[in-house]
Design a protein around this motif. Structure first.
Motif, PDB file in Angstrom:
ATOM      1  N   TRP C 182      -3.817  38.841  -2.379  1.00  0.00           N
ATOM      2  CA  TRP C 182      -4.329  37.499  -2.094  1.00  0.00           C
ATOM      3  C   TRP C 182      -3.350  36.746  -1.209  1.00  0.00           C
ATOM      4  CZ3 TRP C 182      -3.555  39.027  -7.294  1.00  0.00           C
ATOM      5  CH2 TRP C 182      -4.706  39.530  -7.936  1.00  0.00           C
ATOM      6  N   GLY C 183      -3.866  35.809  -0.466  1.00  0.00           N
ATOM      7  CA  GLY C 183      -3.024  35.039   0.447  1.00  0.00           C
ATOM      8  C   GLY C 183      -2.753  35.839   1.711  1.00  0.00           C
ATOM      9  N   ASP C 184      -1.658  35.562   2.329  1.00  0.00           N
ATOM     10  CA  ASP C 184      -1.315  36.212   3.594  1.00  0.00           C
ATOM     11  C   ASP C 184       0.117  36.702   3.508  1.00  0.00           C
ATOM     12  OD1 ASP C 184      -1.713  35.189   7.106  1.00  0.00           O
ATOM     13  OD2 ASP C 184      -0.727  36.928   6.181  1.00  0.00           O
ATOM     14  N   LEU C 185       0.264  37.939   3.097  1.00  0.00           N
ATOM     15  CA  LEU C 185       1.600  38.509   2.876  1.00  0.00           C
ATOM     16  C   LEU C 185       2.409  38.526   4.175  1.00  0.00           C
ATOM     17  CD1 LEU C 185       2.693  39.607   0.142  1.00  0.00           C
ATOM     18  CD2 LEU C 185       0.207  39.657   0.204  1.00  0.00           C
ATOM     19  N   ASP C 186       1.789  38.922   5.230  1.00  0.00           N
ATOM     20  CA  ASP C 186       2.531  39.019   6.500  1.00  0.00           C
ATOM     21  C   ASP C 186       3.107  37.671   6.890  1.00  0.00           C
ATOM     22  OD1 ASP C 186       0.192  41.422   7.905  1.00  0.00           O
ATOM     23  OD2 ASP C 186       2.025  41.692   6.702  1.00  0.00           O
ATOM     24  N   ALA C 187       2.281  36.658   6.756  1.00  0.00           N
ATOM     25  CA  ALA C 187       2.765  35.315   7.104  1.00  0.00           C
ATOM     26  C   ALA C 187       3.896  34.896   6.180  1.00  0.00           C
ATOM     27  CB  ALA C 187       1.611  34.320   7.027  1.00  0.00           C
ATOM     28  N   ALA C 188       3.734  35.183   4.918  1.00  0.00           N
ATOM     29  CA  ALA C 188       4.767  34.789   3.952  1.00  0.00           C
ATOM     30  C   ALA C 188       6.094  35.457   4.286  1.00  0.00           C
ATOM     31  CB  ALA C 188       4.322  35.155   2.545  1.00  0.00           C
ATOM     32  N   PHE C 189       6.047  36.745   4.581  1.00  0.00           N
ATOM     33  CA  PHE C 189       7.297  37.433   4.871  1.00  0.00           C
ATOM     34  C   PHE C 189       7.858  37.020   6.227  1.00  0.00           C
ATOM     35  CE2 PHE C 189       8.461  40.126   1.383  1.00  0.00           C
ATOM     36  CZ  PHE C 189       7.307  40.164   0.612  1.00  0.00           C
ATOM     37  N   ALA C 190       6.993  36.626   7.115  1.00  0.00           N
ATOM     38  CA  ALA C 190       7.482  36.118   8.397  1.00  0.00           C
ATOM     39  C   ALA C 190       8.176  34.776   8.226  1.00  0.00           C
ATOM     40  CB  ALA C 190       6.316  35.990   9.376  1.00  0.00           C
ATOM     41  N   GLU C 191       7.653  33.983   7.308  1.00  0.00           N
ATOM     42  CA  GLU C 191       8.214  32.648   7.094  1.00  0.00           C
ATOM     43  C   GLU C 191       9.499  32.695   6.261  1.00  0.00           C
ATOM     44  OE1 GLU C 191       5.439  29.906   5.212  1.00  0.00           O
ATOM     45  OE2 GLU C 191       7.151  28.557   4.807  1.00  0.00           O
ATOM     46  N   ALA C 192       9.687  33.791   5.567  1.00  0.00           N
ATOM     47  CA  ALA C 192      10.821  33.863   4.631  1.00  0.00           C
ATOM     48  C   ALA C 192      12.158  33.784   5.348  1.00  0.00           C
ATOM     49  CB  ALA C 192      10.742  35.157   3.849  1.00  0.00           C
TER      50      ALA C 192
END
Lengths: 267, 164, 825
Positions: C182-192
């Motif tokens: 759920w959500g957007d893993l790629d975006a989350a890891f990019a933002e991390a």
């Protein structure tokens, strides 16, 4: 949980008990039952006859001699020993018995049973070896005295052989004793234990590290010296769900040093 | 030659809670099963098979024991007290009442054994400390309460103040 | 939304003529009188004339072909009444229904091993005899020819090429798998700013070891074809659904009777195989048969808690500790059979984000079979494992980023003002104030004085540590979540049933569909009834236990999954509200007014404006039951009301794996303080606080009792309780001698606190509670990790930390640290 069929005898004298034990090779003495009954529930042993020692007065009693020697009947329960004025002559005895299991077990379990079951995790084998106790073994042919160090032969095996009974435990006088252990939970089964006495010399007996107690003499009460002496014993303790060989070996050093430290404080 | 009899079964006579019972029983029968199955005194319970849980605790000749580690034949001639003896004519004893007041029981399976251990304690030590209470029930396993309310109940039953 | 209050206040009404309500009061328990006198009726207390005692012959091998099972010698033994073997069972019954989709669907699970034994302790035959001892003796005469096979004891080895295969029909040990994202893993890891990677964490295998083991006394009525099963199974709805089809009979042929149950904790849900064996034997031998599960049998074979490995975890986090998301693989070791599994594969998702606000989550759930006891629900079922994982992640992230675990939690906790809160997968957390609970718990252990405590411990040669465990008790399942496991399943929603009647002499009698094992249902049900009917709790009789004959049950009836305060009490309230309406209707007819003029108070139905015009309950009961001539024809009053509570659920979206899976979310925050002896690895819990919030508490003392019990069990699980196997598949802790549960002297001092955040979704603002979500395990793990920081920052990677594991962390902190890497972005 359920025992196999077994015969039951209720001797009133030592002679009667020895008679039954001699007659039935598969007979076993029933002391407090706090170990043997469980062993029989698991059907890990199935004696064909149980000889109940509870009705034999000669096997009870505690006597304190003028020289401080204690003569203990093997059928004394832990509770009786803890409450005994005479046994306070060697306080470590009551202190250690008070750490065994729980009230119910202490009320029925006997010091003789603890010793004769020779379970490597028991408290009294290493304690009595450290104290230099002497065990009187009686059979059809008479009595003999067995030093504690020679009494324990292996797991559930002692110098009291078929047709024989432990009839007395003699503890020499002394007071500078210690006992340390790592139990599983408070008063639980011991992962390691050690008894020490510093009545002239430093004598340590380690439990749980081999089938029978291992005696270690240290050159001094210095903790490093004690630990070095334990290391020199080159122990190969068993590995089980509670401790690996290495961990037990390490703990043995620690409890040995702690037991000696306690003994020294009492000196 | 054995001079005394070796029996695989015998008739035992026991006094349980003031009533005398005489029964034929196998030598191998554990006291707990004798009480439960032969005498229909099902208040004492079985919770394990290694003598660790204490659910079977009863008082035999004034001594607290785990009845799963005693043969019925060993109790021949003994005076046995079980949980069924604690209340008088349906009037709960102060100890039983204290257990209820302090929610010292949930499923109730360990409770009879607990009550016997607490009874044995209070007879010997009418005003036990917190540590003495814990020691007294060290041989009784409970999985529901975490013991804390049991400590309070026994303390209260002894007439001492309980920190709530 | 009402403000959460710090302390529960009973409902007190000032006016003299109106009674105080019972809800919110610690009313003395109705159950106690019989239980403290030893007069409870547990299944083993019941006897039937001529009953036979069952003993199961159990496999000594973890994995073996059964070449033959020969009972002939056993049958010759005096006192033996009969036997049952796998071959017979395979003819007489069909395999149990499998919840799983393929390949798990293909498992052929019978009530005795057929063809193969797959775990040590698996029943392969049954012997029935006239005494318990005889059955035990005769079982040794059963000759089983085993052909041992290699055993699979590590789930991580289950999928290697030459791994032993447990079930040929499945063709693989990977019996169920699901990917949740759920959500957007790629975006989350990019933002991390940082990615914290944890190679492996392990939630250990244990269970709650209720003091009473499973068992039953089963009778068969040849005339009606019905079995009466006197048992302690805690989920008769599930047992019936499993047993009926297997035995090829309708569910009404299975009457379940329970009264007192000595603890359940989920471990009495999957006894249905043994119950089937008993049913077959009762029919075959034409006599009642009795089965007592001994402690060793229970440890070897019954309801182990899910053992779960969390592999290749990656956490996306900002520099300030804001958690963005994570991905992980959850490898679940289900043991030899899927009996309630693979529901554990979705039930964790009730608490996907834990108590935290991260939105981007991926979890690969893989469940494998191994040669160990079958797992099935254990207190905290599947949520506990996931919440432990979540808390470990929080603490490891905090440690590695050099942040305060308190601050990281507060930064990331879902906030009270965000409630009701929809999680990334559509579950709705109803209410709660986690930060407030954390503050309260920290205060209770004197967190402010932590550094002094640490110094004091150090002066005594000890290492002091403090740890937080926050957890959720999701309650009242939507069984529709089973469709995320297997879209073909036709289960959804939930229910519970209660009946309340007013009898001829004014007795109020309540029946429940539940099977309490200490949760005080009789008492709390009476409280709810008394408040609605305006009488005393002493006037309310709640029948003890469960009986199918009462027809007071439905498909999901039982006591499990933290729900009684919602489902059971919801049913009680529903039935009592119906009864109240009827009582007022009847009273209005008799008194010549309208129902709205009537109030129920002080044991009377009376006119609100004129208390003299009053009818005692007995009058109403007598009219309907014995004296009803002359009543209006259209008067629809029976005074015997049955209500089926149904929570407001929708079937979840199977495609997106989205939807509300549980109705309520009780919460607990625990703080543990430990002291470690660095010389030995031995440690002690020296202080402990548990703060809970389960919404409106009907009986505060009962709630506190559940919190305490869960705490004690969690402490046991964190310390010494473990079902550990050797490499041959032998269980090393098959009894209470080796499996050490906490005893009285092991208990730390305990401080408790409570807040009440009522649930907006339930009729009384209550939330189910009881399981406790393993908060103690999380807290002790965290405390140990904190204590050991000065010794090389080892990572606590296992839920079970007996002394030897602490020693290992002390001796070789680097080894555990190798599980964690931190990447900067």
């Amino acid at each position: 949980m359920l025992l196999s069929e077994v015969g039951y005898a209720r001797p009133a004298t030592l002679e009667q008990a020895l008679g039954v034990l001699a007659h039935y090779p598969g007979a076993r003495a029933l002391a407090g039952g706090q170990t043997l009954i469980n062993v029989m529930k698991a059907r890990a042993a199935a004696p064909d006859v149980l000889v109940d020692l509870a009705g034999i007065p000669a096997l009870k009693g505690i006597e304190l001699g003028p020289d401080g020697t204690l003569e203990l009947g093997p059928m004394i329960t832990y509770t009786e020993l803890i409450g005994s004025a005479e046994a306070r002559a060697r306080p470590i005895l009551g202190q250690v018995c008070a750490q065994i299991a729980d009230v119910q077990v202490r009320n029925k379990g006997t010091i003789g049973g603890n010793v004769c079951s020779s379970d490597p995790t028991n408290h009294l084998p290493p304690l009595l070896v450290a104290l230099g106790a002497v065990f009187t073994v009686t059979g059809a042919t008479g009595e003999r005295a067995v030093p504690a160090e020679e009494f324990f032969l292996g797991v559930y095996m002692t110098a009291a052989g078929p047709g024989e009974l432990l009839t007395k435990i003699t503890v020499p006088a002394g007071r500078s004793d210690g006992f340390a252990s790592v139990p599983i939970g408070v008063d639980g089964t011991c992962i390691v234990n050690a008894a020490a006495t510093v009545n002239g010399g430093v004598r340590v007996a380690l439990g749980c590290v081999a089938a029978t107690p291992v005696v270690v003499e240290a050159p001094s009460t210095d903790p490093a010296a004690v630990r070095a002496a334990v290391r020199e014993a080159a122990l190969e303790p068993p590995s089980d769900v509670h401790a690996s060989t290495d961990y037990r070996r390490h703990l043995a050093e620690v409890v040995a040093a702690r037991a000696v430290e306690q003994a020294e404080r009492g000196a | 030659m054995a001079e005394i009899p070796v029996v695989t079964a015998e008739t035992v006579t026991v006094d349980v809670n003031g009533m005398t019972y005489e029964r034929e029983v196998e030598a191998r029968r554990l006291l707990i099963h004798f009480l439960r199955d032969d005498l229909d005194l099902t208040g004492s319970h079985v919770g394990c098979d290694t003598g660790n849980c204490g659910a079977c605790s009863v008082i035999v000749d004034g001594i607290l024991v785990k009845s799963c580690m005693l043969l019925a034949v060993q109790a021949d001639g003994a005076k046995i007290e079980t949980v069924e003896a604690l209340a008088e004519e349906e009037q709960l004893s102060p100890l039983q009442q204290a257990f209820s007041d302090h929610h010292a029981l949930q499923c109730g399976y360990c409770t009879p054994g607990m009550l016997m251990s607490a009874t044995a304690l209070l007879r010997e030590n009418p005003r036990p400390s917190d540590e003495e209470i814990a020691r007294a029930i060290q041989g009784n396993i409970c999985r529901c309460t975490g013991y804390w309310n049991i400590f309070k109940a026994v303390k209260a039953a002894s007439g001492q103040e309980v920190a709530e | 939304m009402t403000e959460p209050t710090t302390v529960a206040e009973p409902i007190v009404v000032e006016e003299a003529e109106t009674k105080r309500g019972y809800a919110g009061q610690s009313v003395p328990r109705k159950e106690d009188k019989r239980l403290v006198q030893g007069e409870g009726v547990f299944f083993d207390d019941v006897k039937r004339h001529n009953m036979g005692y069952v003993h199961f012959v159990r496999s000594p091998y973890a994995h073996a072909k059964l070449r033959s099972v020969d009972v002939s010698k056993a049958l010759e033994h005096p006192g033996v009444l009969g036997t049952l073997t796998g071959d017979e069972v395979a003819l007489l019954t069909d395999p149990f229904f499998q919840i799983s989709s393929p390949p798990g669907a293909h498992l052929r699970d019978f009530c005795l091993a057929v063809g193969k034994a797959r775990f040590v302790g698996e029943p392969v035959a049954a012997v029935v005899a006239t005494t318990r001892e005889t059955a035990r003796d005769a079982s040794e005469l059963v000759e089983v020819d085993y052909e041992p096979l290699p055993a699979l004891t590590d789930a991580r080895e289950a999928l290697v090429d030459d791994a032993p295969l447990l079930h040929d029909e499945a063709g693989t040990n990977l019996t169920w798998e699901g990917v949740y994202e759920w959500g957007d893993l790629d975006a989350a890891f990019a933002e991390a700013d940082r990615v914290v990677k944890i190679s492996e964490l392990h939630f250990d295998r244990f269970n709650s070891t209720p003091l009473e083991c499973n068992g039953a006394l089963v009778e068969f009525n040849r005339g009606t074809g019905q079995w009466t099963i006197i048992t302690n199974n805690q989920f008769p709805g599930f047992a019936a659904i499993m047993m009926g089809p297997a035995m090829r009979v309708g569910l009404d042929k299975l009457r379940f009777v329970t009264q007192d149950i000595g603890g359940g904790f989920g471990n009495k849900i999957t006894s249905h195989p043994q119950l089937v064996a008993c049913c077959l034997l009762a029919r075959k031998l034409n006599r009642p048969v009795q089965w007592t599960e001994w402690r060793t049998d229970f440890h070897l074979s019954m309801s182990h808690g899910n053992e779960r490995w969390f592999q290749d975890t990656e956490v996306a986090v900002k520099e300030d500790g804001t958690l963005l998301g994570f991905r992980t693989t959850a490898l679940d070791d289900a043991g030899a059979w899927l009996r309630y599994e693979p529901l554990g594969g979705v039930i964790w998702a009730q608490v996907t984000p834990g108590m935290y606000r991260w939105r981007h989550i991926r979890l690969d759930f893989k469940q494998v079979t191994t040669n160990k006891a079958p797992v099935s629900p254990n207190r905290g079922y599947s949520r506990m494992q996931h919440l432990w994982f979540t808390e470990r992640v929080i603490d490891i992230v905090a440690q590695e980023l050099g942040l305060d675990p308190v601050e990281v939690r507060k930064r990331n906790y879902i906030r009270a003002e965000e409630m009701p809160y929809e999680t990334p997968n559509g579950c709705v957390y109803d209410s709660g104030d986690y930060a407030k609970m954390l503050d309260l718990a920290l205060e209770l252990v004197g967190h402010g004085g932590l550094e002094e405590k640490r110094a004091d411990a150090e002066s005594r040669g000890k290492l002091l540590g403090v740890g937080i465990g926050s957890t959720l008790d999701s309650g009242t399942n939507n069984f529709g979540q089973s469709r995320l496991i297997n879209p073909e399943l036709q289960f959804s929603g939930n229910n519970e049933v209660a009946t309340v009647k007013l009898d001829i002499f004014g007795e109020i009698v309540v029946t429940l569909g539940t099977t309490p094992q200490g949760q005080s249902h009789e008492t709390t049900a009476a409280q709810v009834v008394a408040d609605i009917l305006g009488c005393s709790v002493d006037d309310v009789n709640v029948r003890a236990g469960h009986d199918s004959y009462w027809n007071s049950h439905a498909g999901f009836s039982g006591t499990y999954a933290s729900q009684f305060a919602v489902t059971g009490l919801g049913a009680v309230k529903g039935a009592t509200d119906m009864l109240a309406v009827e009582m007022k209707k009847l009273a209005s007819v008799v008194l010549g007014c309208t129902p709205d003029d009537i109030e129920l108070a002080e044991g009377f139905a009376r006119m609100r404006e004129n208390h003299e015009a009053a009818l005692p309950f007995m009058a109403l009961g007598a009219i309907i039951n014995a004296n009803n001539a002359g009543l209006p024809e259209d008067l629809d009053v029976t005074l015997n009301c049955r209500y089926v509570y149904r929570p407001p659920f929708q079937p979840p979206d199977v495609e997106r794996k989205f939807g509300n899976l549980t109705l309520t979310y009780a919460a607990q925050v625990h703080v543990a303080v430990v002291e470690v002896d660095p010389e030995t690895g031995v440690y002690e819990i020296v202080d402990y606080a548990a703060v809970d919030d389960c919404g409106k508490r009907i009986n505060p003392q009962v709630v506190e009792g559940q919190v305490m019990g869960a705490t004690a069990q969690a402490i046991g699980a964190a310390t010494h309780e473990t079902f550990t196997y050797d490499e041959d598949g032998n269980l090393l802790t098959p009894n209470f001698y080796d499996y050490h549960v906490p005893h009285a002297l092991d208990m730390p001092p305990l401080k408790t606190g409570n807040i009440e955040s009522p649930s907006p979704f339930t009729s009384m603002g209550t939330k189910g509670m009881g399981e406790g979500g393993g908060a103690g395990i999380h807290a002790v793990c965290a405390a140990l990790q904190d204590a050991l920081r000065p010794r090389g920052n080892p990572i606590v990677y296992d839920s079970s930390n007996p002394y030897h594991r602490v020693w290992e962390l002390l001796s070789d902190p680097e080894s555990s640290r190798q599980r964690v890497t931190v990447e900067s972005r």
